[in-house]
Design an enzyme around this catalytic site. Structure first.
Site, short mmCIF file in Angstrom:
data_model
loop_
_atom_site.label_atom_id
_atom_site.label_comp_id
_atom_site.label_asym_id
_atom_site.label_seq_id
_atom_site.Cartn_x
_atom_site.Cartn_y
_atom_site.Cartn_z
N LYS A 176 0.83 -1.21 0.00
CA LYS A 176 0.00 0.00 0.00
C LYS A 176 0.87 1.25 0.00
O LYS A 176 1.79 1.38 0.79
CB LYS A 176 -0.92 -0.03 1.22
CG LYS A 176 -1.86 -1.23 1.23
CD LYS A 176 -2.64 -1.36 2.53
CE LYS A 176 -1.76 -1.71 3.69
NZ LYS A 176 -2.53 -2.04 4.92
N THR A 210 -9.00 8.19 8.62
CA THR A 210 -8.27 7.06 8.04
C THR A 210 -7.94 5.99 9.06
O THR A 210 -7.19 5.06 8.77
CB THR A 210 -6.96 7.55 7.40
OG1 THR A 210 -6.18 8.25 8.40
CG2 THR A 210 -7.23 8.48 6.23
N GLY A 212 -8.07 2.72 10.86
CA GLY A 212 -8.58 1.39 10.54
C GLY A 212 -8.63 1.06 9.07
O GLY A 212 -9.22 0.04 8.68
N GLY A 214 -6.23 -0.02 7.07
CA GLY A 214 -5.52 -1.27 6.79
C GLY A 214 -6.31 -2.49 7.23
O GLY A 214 -6.39 -3.50 6.50
#
Length: 269
Positions: A176, A210, A212, A214
């Site tokens: 990512k 943003t 959580g 992943g």
């Protein structure tokens, strides 16, 4: 009788509800799966950070795993925060004992706030015992840097980094790119089954919410695998789900720090 697509998360609990077990179960449900959980640690956590971590004792994790896998089973398993080498070794043993195939590992080492969630001595156990068992791992740039032992500075490095993290082309890798600075993000998916690099571009969404991301992405991939999708389809649909969840959640305010994404964006706004 109908049969659920069953998906298990093995991870820590986030009292704020945005990451960890809570995010995983929301994602499984939103993606049409029956979610189950094995809790490895309890965190005191909110949008601003982690104030405490209380590890669940090994025997209780062991019994949770046996209770779920011996009775219900799991079409896919997602692994998040494991915290210690002792827990990592136990989970690796159980993955092999129950012959889990659709294993998605998000190698959680720190929260969005920067708080450490993995003990330093556990990194070797993660690399040697657990990651090689995965169908796919989903590291971000800092996690990939720790696993490789070197810094990653450029988008151009990502395809080679993904291959290096694939354990001799045995494990697929979704690397990512969110921690890089470009407005146009290009996540890199190395499909070990086909020895193929796939670039997954998306535009950076301006938001503080943003927390959580992943956990949510890896859980969405696991959910789609449990429904019988192939790995490339599961990754692409997981990416689409998290992108929409971030967009839908950007206009909400929860707490005073990094808020969550909107897991149920397809159902209510």
């Amino acid at each position: 009788m109908k049969k659920y697509n069953t998906t298990l998360t093995i991870a820590g609990s986030d009292s704020g509800g945005g990451a960890g077990i809570q995010a995983d179960l929301k994602t499984f449900s939103a993606c049409g799966c029956y979610g189950m959980s094995v809790i490895t640690a309890i965190t005191a956590q909110n949008t601003q950070g982690v104030s405490d971590i209380y590890p669940v004792q090994i025997s209780t994790i062991d019994k949770q795993l046996d209770a779920v896998l011996s009775d219900i089973g799991a079409d896919a398993v997602k692994i998040g925060m494991l915290h210690s080498s002792e827990v990592i070794n136990l989970v690796a043993e159980k993955i092999k004992e129950y012959n889990i195939k659709n294993l998605v590992i998000d190698p959680v080492m720190a929260a969005t706030s920067g708080d450490k969630l993995l003990q330093d001595e556990a990194i070797a156990a993660l690399k040697n015992e657990l990651l090689p068992l995965a169908a796919i791992i989903t590291p971000n740039i800092p996690e990939a840097s720790i696993l490789l032992g070197r810094e990653i500075h450029s988008q151009l490095d990502l395809p080679e980094v993904a291959k290096q993290l694939s354990f001799n082309q045995n494990v697929s890798v979704l690397l990512k790119a969110g921690h890089l600075t470009e407005d146009e993000l290009v996540d890199v998916f190395y499909d070990a089954e086909k020895e193929e690099i796939i670039r997954l571009p998306s535009h950076r969404i301006k938001t503080l919410n943003t927390h959580g991301t992943g956990c949510t992405l890896s859980s969405a991939i696991a959910a789609h695998l449990s429904k019988g999708k192939n790995l490339q389809t599961a990754v692409k649909q997981g990416k689409e789900y998290i992108d929409q969840a971030i967009k839908a959640g950007r206009d909400y305010q929860i707490g005073h720090g990094h808020g969550p994404v909107h897991h149920f964006h397809n159902w209510w706004n």
